[in-house]
Design a protein around this motif. Structure first.
Motif, PDB file in Angstrom:
ATOM      1  N   ASN A  36     -19.282  -1.349 -12.610  1.00  0.00           N
ATOM      2  CA  ASN A  36     -19.146  -2.773 -12.915  1.00  0.00           C
ATOM      3  C   ASN A  36     -19.478  -3.663 -11.723  1.00  0.00           C
ATOM      4  OD1 ASN A  36     -18.139  -2.468 -15.646  1.00  0.00           O
ATOM      5  ND2 ASN A  36     -16.288  -1.649 -14.719  1.00  0.00           N
ATOM      6  N   ASP A  37     -19.251  -3.166 -10.499  1.00  0.00           N
ATOM      7  CA  ASP A  37     -19.615  -3.886  -9.279  1.00  0.00           C
ATOM      8  C   ASP A  37     -19.033  -5.296  -9.244  1.00  0.00           C
ATOM      9  OD1 ASP A  37     -20.775  -4.170  -6.791  1.00  0.00           O
ATOM     10  OD2 ASP A  37     -22.699  -4.850  -7.578  1.00  0.00           O
ATOM     11  N   ASN A  38     -17.734  -5.417  -9.547  1.00  0.00           N
ATOM     12  CA  ASN A  38     -17.044  -6.704  -9.457  1.00  0.00           C
ATOM     13  C   ASN A  38     -16.050  -6.635  -8.301  1.00  0.00           C
ATOM     14  OD1 ASN A  38     -18.210  -8.108 -11.665  1.00  0.00           O
ATOM     15  ND2 ASN A  38     -16.968  -6.917 -13.082  1.00  0.00           N
ATOM     16  N   GLY A  39     -16.473  -7.090  -7.123  1.00  0.00           N
ATOM     17  CA  GLY A  39     -15.619  -7.007  -5.950  1.00  0.00           C
ATOM     18  C   GLY A  39     -14.472  -8.001  -5.986  1.00  0.00           C
ATOM     19  N   ILE A  40     -13.595  -7.895  -4.998  1.00  0.00           N
ATOM     20  CA  ILE A  40     -12.431  -8.768  -4.879  1.00  0.00           C
ATOM     21  C   ILE A  40     -12.531  -9.519  -3.559  1.00  0.00           C
ATOM     22  CG2 ILE A  40      -9.919  -8.850  -4.706  1.00  0.00           C
ATOM     23  CD1 ILE A  40      -9.830  -6.314  -6.376  1.00  0.00           C
ATOM     24  N   ALA A  41     -12.525 -10.841  -3.595  1.00  0.00           N
ATOM     25  CA  ALA A  41     -12.658 -11.668  -2.395  1.00  0.00           C
ATOM     26  C   ALA A  41     -11.391 -11.606  -1.565  1.00  0.00           C
ATOM     27  CB  ALA A  41     -12.962 -13.113  -2.777  1.00  0.00           C
ATOM     28  N   VAL A  42     -11.563 -11.513  -0.254  1.00  0.00           N
ATOM     29  CA  VAL A  42     -10.429 -11.481   0.669  1.00  0.00           C
ATOM     30  C   VAL A  42     -10.072 -12.906   1.065  1.00  0.00           C
ATOM     31  CG1 VAL A  42      -9.632 -10.753   2.946  1.00  0.00           C
ATOM     32  CG2 VAL A  42     -11.014  -9.199   1.541  1.00  0.00           C
ATOM     33  N   HIS A  43      -8.820 -13.279   0.869  1.00  0.00           N
ATOM     34  CA  HIS A  43      -8.305 -14.566   1.304  1.00  0.00           C
ATOM     35  C   HIS A  43      -7.367 -14.329   2.479  1.00  0.00           C
ATOM     36  CE1 HIS A  43      -9.519 -17.146  -2.252  1.00  0.00           C
ATOM     37  NE2 HIS A  43      -9.793 -15.918  -2.666  1.00  0.00           N
ATOM     38  N   GLY A  44      -7.533 -15.119   3.545  1.00  0.00           N
ATOM     39  CA  GLY A  44      -6.734 -14.896   4.735  1.00  0.00           C
ATOM     40  C   GLY A  44      -7.231 -13.688   5.500  1.00  0.00           C
ATOM     41  N   THR A  45      -6.299 -12.920   6.051  1.00  0.00           N
ATOM     42  CA  THR A  45      -6.631 -11.748   6.857  1.00  0.00           C
ATOM     43  C   THR A  45      -5.853 -10.547   6.358  1.00  0.00           C
ATOM     44  OG1 THR A  45      -7.009 -13.137   8.811  1.00  0.00           O
ATOM     45  CG2 THR A  45      -6.696 -10.785   9.174  1.00  0.00           C
ATOM     46  N   LEU A  46      -6.559  -9.470   6.065  1.00  0.00           N
ATOM     47  CA  LEU A  46      -5.926  -8.223   5.657  1.00  0.00           C
ATOM     48  C   LEU A  46      -6.257  -7.139   6.673  1.00  0.00           C
ATOM     49  CD1 LEU A  46      -6.648  -8.232   1.808  1.00  0.00           C
ATOM     50  CD2 LEU A  46      -4.524  -8.842   2.975  1.00  0.00           C
ATOM     51  N   ASP A  47      -5.336  -6.210   6.856  1.00  0.00           N
ATOM     52  CA  ASP A  47      -5.534  -5.094   7.775  1.00  0.00           C
ATOM     53  C   ASP A  47      -6.126  -3.913   7.013  1.00  0.00           C
ATOM     54  OD1 ASP A  47      -4.329  -6.572   9.862  1.00  0.00           O
ATOM     55  OD2 ASP A  47      -2.335  -5.958   9.164  1.00  0.00           O
ATOM     56  N   VAL A  48      -7.075  -3.239   7.633  1.00  0.00           N
ATOM     57  CA  VAL A  48      -7.708  -2.058   7.051  1.00  0.00           C
ATOM     58  C   VAL A  48      -7.564  -0.905   8.038  1.00  0.00           C
ATOM     59  CG1 VAL A  48      -9.835  -1.068   6.145  1.00  0.00           C
ATOM     60  CG2 VAL A  48      -9.350  -3.496   5.796  1.00  0.00           C
ATOM     61  N   THR A  49      -6.900   0.170   7.622  1.00  0.00           N
ATOM     62  CA  THR A  49      -6.669   1.317   8.489  1.00  0.00           C
ATOM     63  C   THR A  49      -6.850   2.602   7.688  1.00  0.00           C
ATOM     64  OG1 THR A  49      -4.293   1.216   7.999  1.00  0.00           O
ATOM     65  CG2 THR A  49      -5.052   0.113  10.006  1.00  0.00           C
ATOM     66  N   ALA A  50      -7.112   3.689   8.394  1.00  0.00           N
ATOM     67  CA  ALA A  50      -7.246   4.993   7.750  1.00  0.00           C
ATOM     68  C   ALA A  50      -5.901   5.433   7.184  1.00  0.00           C
ATOM     69  CB  ALA A  50      -7.762   6.023   8.742  1.00  0.00           C
ATOM     70  N   VAL A  51      -5.928   6.148   6.072  1.00  0.00           N
ATOM     71  CA  VAL A  51      -4.688   6.602   5.427  1.00  0.00           C
ATOM     72  C   VAL A  51      -4.007   7.699   6.240  1.00  0.00           C
ATOM     73  CG1 VAL A  51      -5.488   5.974   3.130  1.00  0.00           C
ATOM     74  CG2 VAL A  51      -5.905   8.293   3.993  1.00  0.00           C
ATOM     75  N   ALA A  52      -4.741   8.355   7.126  1.00  0.00           N
ATOM     76  CA  ALA A  52      -4.197   9.377   8.014  1.00  0.00           C
ATOM     77  C   ALA A  52      -5.115   9.469   9.226  1.00  0.00           C
ATOM     78  CB  ALA A  52      -4.105  10.730   7.307  1.00  0.00           C
ATOM     79  N   THR A  53      -4.628  10.050  10.293  1.00  0.00           N
ATOM     80  CA  THR A  53      -5.431  10.161  11.514  1.00  0.00           C
ATOM     81  C   THR A  53      -6.739  10.889  11.244  1.00  0.00           C
ATOM     82  OG1 THR A  53      -3.419  10.228  12.864  1.00  0.00           O
ATOM     83  CG2 THR A  53      -5.455  10.996  13.879  1.00  0.00           C
ATOM     84  N   GLY A  54      -7.848  10.223  11.539  1.00  0.00           N
ATOM     85  CA  GLY A  54      -9.152  10.840  11.377  1.00  0.00           C
ATOM     86  C   GLY A  54      -9.678  10.884   9.964  1.00  0.00           C
ATOM     87  N   ALA A  55      -8.942  10.359   8.989  1.00  0.00           N
ATOM     88  CA  ALA A  55      -9.378  10.401   7.586  1.00  0.00           C
ATOM     89  C   ALA A  55     -10.402   9.304   7.310  1.00  0.00           C
ATOM     90  CB  ALA A  55      -8.185  10.251   6.649  1.00  0.00           C
ATOM     91  N   ASP A  56     -11.305   9.578   6.366  1.00  0.00           N
ATOM     92  CA  ASP A  56     -12.302   8.578   5.966  1.00  0.00           C
ATOM     93  C   ASP A  56     -11.725   7.510   5.051  1.00  0.00           C
ATOM     94  OD1 ASP A  56     -14.375   9.695   7.395  1.00  0.00           O
ATOM     95  OD2 ASP A  56     -15.322  10.668   5.674  1.00  0.00           O
ATOM     96  N   LEU A  57     -10.791   7.884   4.184  1.00  0.00           N
ATOM     97  CA  LEU A  57     -10.253   6.950   3.205  1.00  0.00           C
ATOM     98  C   LEU A  57      -9.460   5.850   3.908  1.00  0.00           C
ATOM     99  CD1 LEU A  57      -9.842   6.206   0.206  1.00  0.00           C
ATOM    100  CD2 LEU A  57      -7.784   7.645   0.240  1.00  0.00           C
ATOM    101  N   LEU A  58      -9.728   4.588   3.504  1.00  0.00           N
ATOM    102  CA  LEU A  58      -9.090   3.436   4.128  1.00  0.00           C
ATOM    103  C   LEU A  58      -8.069   2.808   3.192  1.00  0.00           C
ATOM    104  CD1 LEU A  58     -12.259   1.747   5.679  1.00  0.00           C
ATOM    105  CD2 LEU A  58     -10.663   3.337   6.778  1.00  0.00           C
ATOM    106  N   ALA A  59      -7.075   2.158   3.797  1.00  0.00           N
ATOM    107  CA  ALA A  59      -6.032   1.474   3.037  1.00  0.00           C
ATOM    108  C   ALA A  59      -5.940   0.030   3.512  1.00  0.00           C
ATOM    109  CB  ALA A  59      -4.688   2.166   3.206  1.00  0.00           C
ATOM    110  N   ILE A  60      -5.433  -0.832   2.634  1.00  0.00           N
ATOM    111  CA  ILE A  60      -5.276  -2.251   2.931  1.00  0.00           C
ATOM    112  C   ILE A  60      -3.796  -2.570   3.064  1.00  0.00           C
ATOM    113  CG2 ILE A  60      -5.771  -4.600   2.139  1.00  0.00           C
ATOM    114  CD1 ILE A  60      -7.936  -3.365   0.327  1.00  0.00           C
ATOM    115  N   SER A  61      -3.459  -3.404   4.042  1.00  0.00           N
ATOM    116  CA  SER A  61      -2.075  -3.842   4.237  1.00  0.00           C
ATOM    117  C   SER A  61      -2.094  -5.234   4.849  1.00  0.00           C
ATOM    118  CB  SER A  61      -1.313  -2.851   5.139  1.00  0.00           C
ATOM    119  OG  SER A  61      -1.940  -2.760   6.412  1.00  0.00           O
ATOM    120  N   GLY A  62      -0.927  -5.715   5.260  1.00  0.00           N
ATOM    121  CA  GLY A  62      -0.839  -7.043   5.861  1.00  0.00           C
ATOM    122  C   GLY A  62      -0.864  -8.172   4.864  1.00  0.00           C
TER     123      GLY A  62
END
Length: 302
Positions: A36-62
């Motif tokens: 579908n390619d319908n992205g979600i716009a980021v408002h403000g500032t969100l943190d993006v970090t790996a789900v575990a040390t050295g992992a490729d998968l990223l998570a959003i927080s903040g």
């Protein structure tokens, strides 16, 4: 738009013309990797970090009152028959009595609402239509600071939640006997909080792999999703294609080893399930047009 891209706005006509443009906003986006390619716009500032040390998968927080992801009205999220599944991976330590919204689709009325949330450390799902609501919170408590797979399903029998592939036991304030239609042409979607509320209702934690579909996953399908995705949260777990292109030029599955070999312009990636277990970026493995794999023997064509 890339870092060196250019955006041009203007009017074009065969004769003289006048145009006015205002309220322009260019934002970063959380990509939608589905068809579908319908992205979600980021408002403000969100943190993006790996789900575990050295992992490729990223998570959003903040997440905060001014820090969230938002998508305008999307007709694909109208489920007129009321059947849908929301699933996500979350990590939180919050267990207070306030509602912490993971996802909500709403226009501020009790029409066509979907809400996924945590409260008192439990995961819940909420729907509303025609001024009436259905909701279901299920145990166990998941506010332990670990990653958990949470799923909310509404089918013709009502609402069900799953925690780490197991159907959650009902806790207090659950009313899920009536299915609610989801059909609202004014609704917007938010991740990390919701728009129409007094107070913050901010999700206090990290989330990844949020998705929603107009089908009701079975218990077996939920378990399969959990088992296939859980290895992505291990340290050093790789899950991306090697190189800088996602255009697949060659593909084959080795039935004897259950490994999937994927060719791109950057080389050959080998996957076991969703985890990349090997790669070959040598010149001879780049820009492959064919791969044939059988019992650990791999033939490549260019």
């Amino acid at each position: 738009v890339t870092a060196i891209g250019t955006v041009r706005l203007g009017a074009w006509a065969s004769g003289s013309t006048t145009a006015s443009v205002n309220n322009i906003s260019v934002r970063k986006a959380i990509p939608d990797v589905s068809v579908n390619d319908n992205g979600i716009a980021v408002h403000g500032t969100l943190d993006v970090t790996a789900v575990a040390t050295g992992a490729d998968l990223l998570a959003i927080s903040g997440f905060g009152v001014s820090d969230y992801g938002e998508q305008p009205y999307n007709a694909d999220l109208n489920f007129a028959d009321g059947v849908f599944t929301f699933e996500c991976w979350i990590k939180t330590t919050d267990s207070d009595g306030g509602s912490n919204v993971i996802f909500e689709r709403s226009d501020g009325t009790l029409n066509g609402v979907i809400r996924a949330y945590t409260v008192d450390g439990y995961f819940g799902i909420y729907t509303a239509e025609g001024g009436a609501a259905s909701f279901f919170r299920g145990g166990p408590v998941i506010s332990d600071g670990n990653w958990h797979h949470v799923v909310g399903v509404q089918d013709l029998s009502g609402l069900t939640v799953y925690i780490d592939s197991v159907a959650g036991a009902s806790v207090s304030e659950s009313a899920a006997s009536t299915i609610r239609d989801i059909d609202n042409t004014s609704a917007i979607s938010r991740i990390g909080t919701y728009k129409y509320v007094t107070g913050t209702a901010v999700f206090e934690g990290s989330l990844t792999l949020p998705r929603i579909t107009g089908t009701a996953l079975s218990a077996a399908e939920v378990k399969r999703h959990y088992n296939s995705e859980r290895p992505l949260f291990n340290e050093n777990a790789a899950c991306t294609l090697v190189g800088n292109s996602d255009a697949i030029t060659a593909l084959d599955h080795d039935a004897e080893t259950d490994l999937l070999h994927v060719g791109t312009s950057g080389g050959r990636s080998t996957f076991q399930g969703l985890v990349r277990t090997g790669e070959d970026t040598a010149t001879t493995s780049q820009s492959l047009t064919a791969i044939s794999a059988k019992d650990k023997i791999i033939l490549e064509g260019k």
